[in-house]
Design a protein around this motif. Sequence first.
Motif, PDB file in Angstrom:
ATOM      1  N   THR A 179      36.780  29.648  14.017  1.00 35.58           N
ATOM      2  CA  THR A 179      35.575  30.314  14.547  1.00 35.58           C
ATOM      3  C   THR A 179      34.614  29.292  15.136  1.00 35.58           C
ATOM      4  O   THR A 179      33.968  29.565  16.153  1.00 35.58           O
ATOM      5  N   PHE A 180      34.524  28.110  14.522  1.00 37.75           N
ATOM      6  CA  PHE A 180      33.633  27.090  15.076  1.00 37.75           C
ATOM      7  C   PHE A 180      34.170  26.570  16.407  1.00 37.75           C
ATOM      8  O   PHE A 180      33.396  26.160  17.283  1.00 37.75           O
ATOM      9  N   LYS A 181      35.485  26.579  16.580  1.00 36.31           N
ATOM     10  CA  LYS A 181      36.052  26.188  17.870  1.00 36.31           C
ATOM     11  C   LYS A 181      35.568  27.114  18.980  1.00 36.31           C
ATOM     12  O   LYS A 181      35.438  26.695  20.139  1.00 36.31           O
ATOM     13  N   GLN A 182      35.310  28.378  18.630  1.00 39.05           N
ATOM     14  CA  GLN A 182      34.773  29.310  19.624  1.00 39.05           C
ATOM     15  C   GLN A 182      33.385  28.875  20.072  1.00 39.05           C
ATOM     16  O   GLN A 182      32.997  29.075  21.224  1.00 39.05           O
ATOM     17  N   VAL A 183      32.619  28.278  19.148  1.00 37.13           N
ATOM     18  CA  VAL A 183      31.292  27.762  19.490  1.00 37.13           C
ATOM     19  C   VAL A 183      31.418  26.596  20.459  1.00 37.13           C
ATOM     20  O   VAL A 183      30.652  26.469  21.426  1.00 37.13           O
ATOM     21  N   CYS A 203      36.238  37.090  20.215  1.00 38.18           N
ATOM     22  CA  CYS A 203      35.691  36.199  19.181  1.00 38.18           C
ATOM     23  C   CYS A 203      34.534  35.358  19.721  1.00 38.18           C
ATOM     24  O   CYS A 203      33.534  35.156  19.039  1.00 38.18           O
ATOM     25  N   LYS A 204      34.681  34.884  20.946  1.00 39.63           N
ATOM     26  CA  LYS A 204      33.689  33.958  21.503  1.00 39.63           C
ATOM     27  C   LYS A 204      32.333  34.606  21.645  1.00 39.63           C
ATOM     28  O   LYS A 204      31.307  34.022  21.284  1.00 39.63           O
ATOM     29  N   SER A 205      32.276  35.837  22.172  1.00 39.94           N
ATOM     30  CA  SER A 205      30.985  36.493  22.363  1.00 39.94           C
ATOM     31  C   SER A 205      30.324  36.823  21.040  1.00 39.94           C
ATOM     32  O   SER A 205      29.096  36.749  20.912  1.00 39.94           O
ATOM     33  N   VAL A 206      31.103  37.184  20.023  1.00 44.25           N
ATOM     34  CA  VAL A 206      30.542  37.509  18.707  1.00 44.25           C
ATOM     35  C   VAL A 206      29.997  36.265  18.034  1.00 44.25           C
ATOM     36  O   VAL A 206      28.856  36.227  17.567  1.00 44.25           O
ATOM     37  N   VAL A 207      30.812  35.218  17.980  1.00 43.55           N
ATOM     38  CA  VAL A 207      30.437  34.000  17.256  1.00 43.55           C
ATOM     39  C   VAL A 207      29.256  33.296  17.927  1.00 43.55           C
ATOM     40  O   VAL A 207      28.392  32.734  17.246  1.00 43.55           O
ATOM     41  N   ASN A 208      29.197  33.327  19.255  1.00 43.56           N
ATOM     42  CA  ASN A 208      28.144  32.615  19.977  1.00 43.56           C
ATOM     43  C   ASN A 208      26.865  33.420  20.160  1.00 43.56           C
ATOM     44  O   ASN A 208      25.902  32.909  20.737  1.00 43.56           O
ATOM     45  N   SER A 209      26.856  34.647  19.706  1.00 45.27           N
ATOM     46  CA  SER A 209      25.658  35.468  19.853  1.00 45.27           C
ATOM     47  C   SER A 209      24.515  34.918  18.997  1.00 45.27           C
ATOM     48  O   SER A 209      24.710  34.539  17.833  1.00 45.27           O
ATOM     49  N   VAL A 210      23.313  34.858  19.566  1.00 48.13           N
ATOM     50  CA  VAL A 210      22.140  34.370  18.831  1.00 48.13           C
ATOM     51  C   VAL A 210      21.835  35.276  17.644  1.00 48.13           C
ATOM     52  O   VAL A 210      21.412  34.828  16.574  1.00 48.13           O
ATOM     53  N   LYS A 211      22.060  36.584  17.814  1.00 49.45           N
ATOM     54  CA  LYS A 211      21.774  37.543  16.744  1.00 49.45           C
ATOM     55  C   LYS A 211      22.718  37.370  15.566  1.00 49.45           C
ATOM     56  O   LYS A 211      22.476  37.903  14.493  1.00 49.45           O
ATOM     57  N   PHE A 212      23.831  36.648  15.787  1.00 49.03           N
ATOM     58  CA  PHE A 212      24.827  36.439  14.742  1.00 49.03           C
ATOM     59  C   PHE A 212      24.501  35.202  13.913  1.00 49.03           C
ATOM     60  O   PHE A 212      25.305  34.759  13.115  1.00 49.03           O
ATOM     61  N   LYS A 213      23.292  34.631  14.096  1.00 50.51           N
ATOM     62  CA  LYS A 213      22.901  33.420  13.385  1.00 50.51           C
ATOM     63  C   LYS A 213      21.705  33.692  12.491  1.00 50.51           C
ATOM     64  O   LYS A 213      20.851  34.533  12.804  1.00 50.51           O
ATOM     65  N   ILE A 218      21.509  28.750  12.051  1.00 55.13           N
ATOM     66  CA  ILE A 218      22.671  28.611  11.174  1.00 55.13           C
ATOM     67  C   ILE A 218      23.659  29.731  11.490  1.00 55.13           C
ATOM     68  O   ILE A 218      23.363  30.910  11.283  1.00 55.13           O
ATOM     69  N   SER A 219      24.817  29.368  11.998  1.00 58.97           N
ATOM     70  CA  SER A 219      25.826  30.365  12.331  1.00 58.97           C
ATOM     71  C   SER A 219      26.658  30.698  11.100  1.00 58.97           C
ATOM     72  O   SER A 219      26.729  29.911  10.141  1.00 58.97           O
ATOM     73  N   LEU A 220      27.294  31.856  11.136  1.00 56.37           N
ATOM     74  CA  LEU A 220      28.140  32.253  10.013  1.00 56.37           C
ATOM     75  C   LEU A 220      29.377  31.355   9.910  1.00 56.37           C
ATOM     76  O   LEU A 220      29.951  31.229   8.829  1.00 56.37           O
ATOM     77  N   SER A 221      29.776  30.720  11.011  1.00 54.83           N
ATOM     78  CA  SER A 221      30.892  29.768  10.933  1.00 54.83           C
ATOM     79  C   SER A 221      30.493  28.550  10.112  1.00 54.83           C
ATOM     80  O   SER A 221      31.301  28.012   9.345  1.00 54.83           O
ATOM     81  N   LYS A 271      28.509  47.931  15.677  1.00 58.49           N
ATOM     82  CA  LYS A 271      27.429  48.689  16.293  1.00 58.49           C
ATOM     83  C   LYS A 271      26.603  47.897  17.314  1.00 58.49           C
ATOM     84  O   LYS A 271      26.085  48.481  18.267  1.00 58.49           O
ATOM     85  N   ILE A 272      26.439  46.599  17.097  1.00 55.11           N
ATOM     86  CA  ILE A 272      25.551  45.814  17.966  1.00 55.11           C
ATOM     87  C   ILE A 272      26.329  45.160  19.108  1.00 55.11           C
ATOM     88  O   ILE A 272      26.064  45.406  20.283  1.00 55.11           O
ATOM     89  N   GLU A 273      27.298  44.329  18.757  1.00 51.62           N
ATOM     90  CA  GLU A 273      28.075  43.643  19.795  1.00 51.62           C
ATOM     91  C   GLU A 273      29.112  44.567  20.423  1.00 51.62           C
ATOM     92  O   GLU A 273      29.500  44.380  21.575  1.00 51.62           O
ATOM     93  N   GLU A 274      29.592  45.528  19.624  1.00 51.69           N
ATOM     94  CA  GLU A 274      30.629  46.471  20.065  1.00 51.69           C
ATOM     95  C   GLU A 274      31.895  45.747  20.505  1.00 51.69           C
ATOM     96  O   GLU A 274      32.618  46.175  21.388  1.00 51.69           O
ATOM     97  N   LYS A 275      32.112  44.608  19.892  1.00 48.27           N
ATOM     98  CA  LYS A 275      33.330  43.820  20.058  1.00 48.27           C
ATOM     99  C   LYS A 275      33.728  43.288  18.686  1.00 48.27           C
ATOM    100  O   LYS A 275      32.861  42.916  17.875  1.00 48.27           O
ATOM    101  N   TRP A 276      35.021  43.240  18.441  1.00 51.74           N
ATOM    102  CA  TRP A 276      35.487  42.766  17.149  1.00 51.74           C
ATOM    103  C   TRP A 276      35.936  41.317  17.254  1.00 51.74           C
ATOM    104  O   TRP A 276      36.504  40.890  18.265  1.00 51.74           O
ATOM    105  N   CYS A 277      35.664  40.578  16.178  1.00 56.35           N
ATOM    106  CA  CYS A 277      36.116  39.192  16.066  1.00 56.35           C
ATOM    107  C   CYS A 277      37.205  39.135  14.993  1.00 56.35           C
ATOM    108  O   CYS A 277      36.897  39.127  13.788  1.00 56.35           O
ATOM    109  N   PRO A 278      38.490  39.140  15.383  1.00 62.17           N
ATOM    110  CA  PRO A 278      39.572  39.122  14.396  1.00 62.17           C
ATOM    111  C   PRO A 278      39.503  37.929  13.446  1.00 62.17           C
ATOM    112  O   PRO A 278      39.872  38.057  12.267  1.00 62.17           O
TER     113      PRO A 278
END
Length: 533
Positions: A179-183, A203-213, A218-221, A271-278
């Motif tokens: 997941t950090f590689k996506q960052v 994965c990239k759009s979910v992990v790099n989203s500002v709202k996901f930090k 601090i990111s979830l990765s 609900k927010i990103e409407e994309k899944w990060c496997p």
Amino acid sequence: MEIKIDLKSFIKYLKSENINIDFDEFEFQIESHPDYPSLLSYSDSLFFFGISNYVAEIPFESIDLLPDKFMAFLKEEDSSAFLAFVNKKDDNYNYSVDGRKRIIDKNIFKDRWNGTFLLVEDSKEELLPKRTKNNLIEIIFITVSILLFLSYSMFNELMYSVNLLFVLSSFGLLFSIETFKQVLGIKSVISSGVCGFSSGTDCKSVVNSVKFKLFNKISLSDISIVFFSSQILTILFLTFSDEYVMLSSFIFFSTLLTVPISFFSIFYQWKIEEKWCPLCLVIIAILYLELLVCYFFTNSSFYSLLDVDIVFILLSHFISLILWRFVKHVLTSNRDLLKFKKESLRFRRNYSNFKNNLSAQSFINDINLDDAIVLGNPKSKFVISIVTNPHCGHCSSFHDQMEDILKKYGQLTRVNLRFSFSESVADENSKLLHHNLVAIYLREGGEEFMNALKSWFSNKDIDDWLKGFGKYQINSDSSKVLTSQIEWCKKNNVSFTPSIVIGNNMYPASYDRKDLEFFIKDLAEDPEFSLVI
């Protein structure tokens, strides 16, 4: 009109044509090209690797003239255009867009046809060694660690659940790193296979989203990497100190604290990103598996947690946090440095900038071409004049570059080579070397001359070289050429080697000689640098 070029499809096409190169370097050359992300950046990068290719336009009525596999610009219903790898089978055309494979018949393909296509020449050889995939190194490292740990504890029945927790934590760390590689924007086999299997995953759009930090920093990765690495260290510390009985209690209650974060992650993707990060979902699944192992296979209780040595726990978290801060800083610094390098190269390789620098250089007073050793295409109006010296150290490396230029652009370019050599100050060995090189050119041609010069630069032992190439004595023909060449150098104030002249302009000192290759095609098409032959 928006134009999209998918690097993965392009690489897939190259592999189908048996072209295996360093695809990481190929991507770097594309992204550092001044015209990135145009088709020209892809075509020029292929030429950089010595892969012949051509781009052309044909009407759809001539589509059958193309081979079964090719790259082509196609149109979508929204009028956007994209470059796709097309594989023709009978009257059906297969291509992929946004990771989805499509099969359409010839009539529908006609509506999609844009007219522009790219073809490469088939190659049976691997042009450059491919780099070892970094995710393979990670998998090997984690596998070896698991095997070492299991070999230590395999004879202890109480350790079975701990072994399972160690394995889960190791794979949790592996997927957290992915997941950090996506960052960082790093591609790998794991992320490519897991993240792009449907249009609803990204994965990239979910992990790099500002709202996901957390706190926008601090990111979830980051959290998952520190969490799983501290788990692994805690397992090692408590196991080797014979406190593994209470270990599961710590893991159970610490993992229980991550459940709210996992719920937030699932809700955010849904609900927010409407994309899944496997990758994120796999990490969540690993956390829940750890909870099940601790709950069903061990005696996890709050009271046993109080018996765990808190020093080991704090030490594990401290080491994990400090190490990750250091490693993350190094990785992000390298990413930023690579980004800066690409941007700098785009500016440096911009032909307009180079042309302005070249046009401002001093002019050659005498453009006489009669005394030069001519290589490449003697009829080309684009002339590169090179002054070299067999005893010059820098000339050796430039000779290799000149060979590459002649191989790739020999039909576009005429190379005029001269020696900076004066018989009045040279010793006998140097005279024999220069006279034989010129005589070889005059009597045997440019190819044998290049072989002789290459042999000299690879060894520089005059006795050995003369045994293989010392066929001729000092004579008036070679003396006339060498005298004329040194007079040309004096008349034009060329005193250092290697010197490069483009047309009748000196090569800019602010540019590295290695940069010349990137401008050959543009220079050859620019009438300002054409000479009357």
